[in-house]
Structures are given as structure tokens and as C-alpha cells.
Design an enzyme around this catalytic site. Structure first.
Site, PDB file in Angstrom:
ATOM      1  N   ILE A  42      32.973  42.123  35.838  1.00 27.86           N
ATOM      2  CA  ILE A  42      32.792  41.749  34.444  1.00 27.86           C
ATOM      3  C   ILE A  42      33.970  42.275  33.632  1.00 27.86           C
ATOM      4  CG2 ILE A  42      31.387  43.799  33.933  1.00 27.86           C
ATOM      5  CD1 ILE A  42      29.686  42.020  32.088  1.00 27.86           C
ATOM      6  N   SER A  43      34.479  41.474  32.702  1.00 26.88           N
ATOM      7  CA  SER A  43      35.583  41.836  31.824  1.00 26.88           C
ATOM      8  C   SER A  43      36.837  42.073  32.664  1.00 26.88           C
ATOM      9  CB  SER A  43      35.199  43.053  30.980  1.00 26.88           C
ATOM     10  OG  SER A  43      36.153  43.296  29.973  1.00 26.88           O
TER      11      SER A  43
END
Length: 585
Positions: free
Chosen positions: A240-241
Site C-alpha cells: 500500500i502507498s
């Protein structure tokens, strides 16, 4: 060739499991786990607190957020952890890798989830995504901190963080980050900013190395079942990210075909000639958004009138930019409108800009850009660009050694990018009414100014960023990209959308889920008003992982792209399955 240090093996059972360190969902959401002796926590206490802070930094665990009722779960998962320091060829500094092997590992359906930490977080930074999805399904999970983390080095006394999370001096133990030759007055050194390795350039290789480490630790965990290989073990990469960007980078670097599927959430991904790299739009936002927030379009927007964006700061930024020749308007209203128009001209969409107010009010654009600039330029502590440094924050400005209690918790609590407890970001300011403007201008100039002659900071920064560009995944590799339509930190227009378009133009067939009303920080949804306007992204990541597993394990067709049209803002009540409106299975 991979280089690994000595492996530390620990067992986690009977109130100290793999997924929550025995805290369970309620305690994960509660107050920070306590240390019996705050100045000298045990290694198990540090681990528990690190796991808790990683959960709280990624997931909305609040009472209205729906975690554990509408989606997700935090079961007790006993098992073993295998952790060590690893090196990539040519790297100056090590990074952490960790394999979690649950007692319920399904040896008949061998599954390994490999992941990289979000942001600049430490080794447990992706546990709320990869661990929560994989461990309860009988998969092992391999983590990498991808050259980031909170193994902060205090140059004043030469101490850093050892493999077990405790603090030690250089020479007494192998450290997560132990720069040599740095001056004693250089302040605090962090691995992402000061390793000299530009770790982002190697994030894909970090992920693939973690996958190989995970397979090797499965051999150690189950010697009678060895060898575990990419041919007999299904491997899904997810993040994520920044971790999402790392697994997409791994997809492009995977020339040996290690990965079976990739699921990236809100990825910080850059394709040369497509979209915009993070440093470009982050420094633009740091400079212009405080002025733009004075525009009436931001009336009533959460965070738009607090923090550094609070009156009169946003008016002063407009006036300061005019004084520097960046804006031409003569009134605050004209300056705000002009700044907003410049952002829109750069590709910012209104839905992202309104959510970006939160990052502006928290000064995230400036603080994160500082770390990235130092990494791209391969600067050590004491020589950060634009006059910045990380320094011990002393009460009332009186010099003193760092507080022992704060320092003991850095590894467990730190985000990898100061400032936070006991550490201040210094430099890049003046005594004007808009004190952070000089640093913002200087950071922006690194990208926009200069003649790019070889050896200049501008040229070296651009070279550092160019080294982070993604390569094309192999044909047939299932790639899922899940992004919030209202992401204000990594806007889809600059990252996921150009990446997906590039894949399709190159003959690949990624699955792209764009989620209305989802933004970047699920953890922010616990804030009043802000959470009412949005939905969490994490459940869509779990759903994408479900679809990816069904495809590679059972041959189920890949789902189609989904603009999840029925998703609605959560509103003032609790999240419901109807509000969430996950894509059909």
C-alpha cells in the site's frame, strides 16, 4: 546475489501471536501498549508496540470504521518469526527482512505473501494488509522495510537499533542503520534519508529479495517439506502507498518469474514520460496549496482551516508568493484563485485537492519532500539539502541529551520520517510571518530550476528520481491496482492512471479498481467530519487479494475493472456493507 545476516528466530504463541502480538482488535485500537520500564523496554514489548503502531497507522480501527464487523478480522495466529538484516549488491546499508510462518501454514497449498512497508515505515508497516489477509489463510508472509524504517541513529552518542529492536552502540552490535564517519553534531540520521543508497531505486529488488528470503525460511521451518520454490509455492506481492509502488516495481524487475500475482493499493508509482513523480507534485503542493486553501472552494473542507493552513497563514502564503514573483494577484482572493488555477493546470483534480488539505495542514508535503530530496541526492546527516536537519527537540530550547524514554520507543513508534516525539525538523525557515516558505521554495527549485549540468544538485536529483521509474511487467502476470478516487496524497491522476494506461498500451491487461469516496489514509477516517465523507480503501485491497488468489489457485477468470458506483460516503453513522458496496465476487 542475496546477502543475509544471522537469522533471529522467535516463537509467538499463548498471548503473543503473529498478527497482533496478543493485543487483539480492541487493544490494537486502544492506548499505546505499555512498557514496564519505559526507558528500557524488552524486545517483546518493542515488537508488540511496533505491530500496534503499524496497524494504527494504516487501518481505521475506530468504532464506526467497520473493521472486524463489516470487513477484516484480527484472529489469534500463533507461529514463528524469522528476521535478519539483508544487503543488495552494492548497498552501503542493510535493510530488514522478516518472515512470519503461522502454525496453520497449509503445506498442501503452499502460499507466500510478500510485501513492503507503506510510507517510510519499519518492518511491520504492511501487517494490516499483507499479514491480516495472508496469515489467517494459512499463508506465510515475507516483509521488507525496503531500506526505510525507524532505526534512527543518534550521532551524539553513536547509537542505533539492533536486530531485536533494542538500542546499541556502533561496534557493539550490527545495526539497522549505522553510518560511519558522521559528525557527532549532525543530529539524528534516518535510513531512508541518509543511507546513501537512494533505497527507492531498489524497492522492486527489495521485494523480490524478501520473497527469496521467505522461501528459504519455509525450508528452515519445514525441512521435511523442502525445498520451497517459486515453482511449487504460489507467491502474491501486495503493498500500500510506497509499498504498492514497491510491488509494482517488483513486477517489472521480476525477470525470473518469481511472482504469481501483484496487488497494489494507492501505489506511489512513476513511469518515465507518464504522469508526474511524487517529488514534483509534492513540492508543488507544499508551495501552492497553503495559498490556494484561502479560496472559497475550500470552505467547510475538513483540515482546510487548521494547522499551517489556518488563518492568517494561508493569506500570508499568497502574499509571500506574490513578493517572490510566483503569483501576480493583488488581493488575497486573487492570489488564492491564481494558486488554485496553477494546481489545476498541473493536473490536480478538485476531489484530490480538497482531501490534500489534510496533508497541507499537517505539513506532510514539506516534511516528506525533505527526506526524499536527501535520499535522491544521497546526502548524509549533517549535509541535507536546503539547510534541513533532524535534531533533538529540547524543552524550552535548552540543550540536553535526548530523553531516554522517547528514544527507547523510536523504533516501535517512528514513521521513518521525522518530526515526531523528541525529534524536530530544523532548517529551511526564516523569521518572517511565513517561516516555512524558504525551505519550500528551495525544495521546489531542486526540481524546476537549474541547467541540469552533470554534477549539479538539480541534475543529481533528477537522476535519482529517474532511477525509481517502473519497468514493464512480464506478459500474463496478473496485476491489480486499487486506488481511491479522492486520494489527496498520491493522486490517481499522477500515478495509477498513467501506469495502467501505459500497461495497456504495452499489451498488458491490468485490473484497475477506482474507488469513489476513498482517499489515502484510512487511519484518518476516525477524525470527525473527515471520516463521514469517505470510505476505507483497505477492504477493497482484501477483495482484490481474494480475486487474485482465486485466479492463481483455481483458475477463476480475472475480474473486470470496477468504478465502484454504488459506494457511498460513510456518513455520521457506522460503516455498513451496503455503504461499502464491494465489487461483486
Amino acid at each position: 546475489m542475496d546477502t543475509f545476516g544471522d537469522v533471529r528466530v522467535t516463537e509467538h504463541r499463548e498471548g503473543d501471536d503473529l498478527l497482533s502480538a496478543g493485543l487483539g482488535l480492541r487493544a490494537l485500537a486502544g492506548a499505546p501498549a505499555k512498557f514496564v520500564n519505559p526507558a528500557a523496554p524488552t524486545t517483546s514489548e518493542l515488537r508488540r508496540r511496533a505491530i500496534q503502531s503499524s496497524w494504527r497507522g494504516i487501518a481505521d480501527l475506530g468504532p464506526r470504521g467497520g473493521y472486524g464487523t463489516v470487513y477484516g478480522d484480527v484472529p489469534d495466529v500463533p507461529g514463528r518469526e524469522f528476521t535478519t538484516f539483508a544487503w543488495l549488491p552494492g548497498a552501503r546499508q542493510p535493510h530488514r527482512v522478516l518472515a512470519q510462518v503461522p502454525d496453520t501454514f497449509d503445506r498442501t497449498k503452499r502460499c507466500l505473501v510478500v510485501t513492503a512497508s507503506s510510507g517510510s515505515r519499519g518492518i511491520y508497516g504492511s501487517i494490516a494488509l499483507a499479514g491480516a489477509w495472508g496469515l489467517s489463510r494459512g499463508c506465510a508472509v515475507a516483509y521488507t522495510d525496503k531500506g526505510t524504517g525507524a532505526g534512527y541513529f543518534d550521532t551524539a552518542d553513536g547509537t542505533g537499533v539492533a536486530l531485536d529492536g533494542s538500542r546499541a552502540k556502533v561496534g557493539d552490535a550490527l545495526l539497522e542503520f549505522g553510518p560511519r564517519g558522521v559528525r557527532a553534531d549532525a543530529g539524528i540520521a534516518t535510513k531512508h534519508a541518509h543511507s546513501g543508497d537512494n533505497p527507492e531505486a531498489d524497492w522492486g529488488r527489495h521485494v523480490l529479495q524478501a520473497a527469496r528470503f521467505g522461501l528459504a525460511m519455509l525450508d528452515r521451518a519445514f525441512p521435511d517439506e523442502a525445498p520451497f520454490t517459486a515453482q511449487n509455492t504460489r507467491i502474491i506481492a501486495t503493498g500500500i502507498s510506497n509499498g504498492g509502488g514497491a510491488v509494482l516495481r517488483a513486477a517489472g524487475d521480476d525477470v525470473d518469474g518469481i511472482l504469481d500475482a501483484v496487488v497494489a493499493l494507492e501505489p506511489n508509482i512513476h513511469v518515465e514520460g507518464h504522469g508526474r513523480p511524487f517529488f514534483d507534485y509534492a513540492t508543488e503542493a507544499a508551495l501552492l496549496l497553503p495559498a490556494a486553501l484561502a479560496a472559497p472552494e475550500f470552505d467547510g473542507v475538513p483540515f482546510a482551516r487548521v494547522g499551517i493552513a489556518a488563518p492568517p497563514a494561508w493569506v500570508l502564503r499568497g502574499a509571500s508568493l506574490r513578493a517572490h514573483g510566483k503569483l501576480s494577484g493583488n488581493t488575497p482572493q486573487a492570489q488564492a484563485a491564481e494558486a488554485l488555477a496553477m494546481l489545476r493546470a498541473g493536473g490536480w483534480r478538485d476531489e484530490a485537492l480538497k482531501v490534500a488539505a489534510s496533508s497541507t495542514s499537517l505539513d506532510l508535503w514539506r516534511t516528506v519532500s525533505v527526506a526524499y530530496a536527501s535520499a535522491y541526492l544521497r546526502r548524509e546527516a549533517g549535509h541535507m539539502p536546503c539547510g534541513f536537519s533532524y535534531r533533538i527537540q529540547h524543552p524550552a530550547g535548552v540543550p540536553a541529551p535526548v530523553d531516554a524514554v522517547l528514544r527507547a520507543a523510536w523504533w516501535a513508534d517512528g514513521s521513518g520520517v521525522p518530526p515526531h516525539a523528541g525529534i524536530a525538523l530544523e532548517g529551511g525557515i526564516d523569521l518572517s510571518l511565513d517561516p516555512t516558505l524558504p525551505g519550500c521554495l528551495s525544495l521546489r527549485d531542486l526540481w524546476t530550476q537549474g541547467d541540469n549540468d552533470e554534477g549539479t544538485d538539480n541534475a543529481r536529483l533528477r537522476e535519482g528520481i529517474a532511477a525509481t521509474a517502473a519497468a514493464l511487467p512480464r506478459e500474463g502476470l496478473p496485476v491489480f491496482v486499487v486506488h481511491g478516487a479522492e486520494d489527496g496524497l498520491i493522486p490517481a491522476a499522477f500515478s495509477s492512471e498513467p501506469y495502467v494506461a501505459w500497461l495497456r498500451a504495452s499489451g498488458r491487461s491490468p485490473v484497475f479498481w477506482k474507488v469513489p469516496h476513498a482517499q489515502h489514509f484510512d487511519a484518518f477516517l476516525a477524525f470527525p467530519d473527515f471520516g463521514d465523507r469517505h470510505v476505507p480503501l483497505l477492504p477493497f485491497g482484501y477483495a482484490a487479494l481474494d480475486r487474485a488468489w482465486a485466479h492463481i489457485a483455481s483458475g477463476r477468470p480475472l475480474p473486470e475493472d470496477a468504478l465502484v458506483r454504488d459506494t457511498q460516503p460513510r456518513g455520521p453513522g457506522a460503516l455498513t456493507a451496503k455503504t461499502l458496496a464491494l465489487p461483486p465476487g
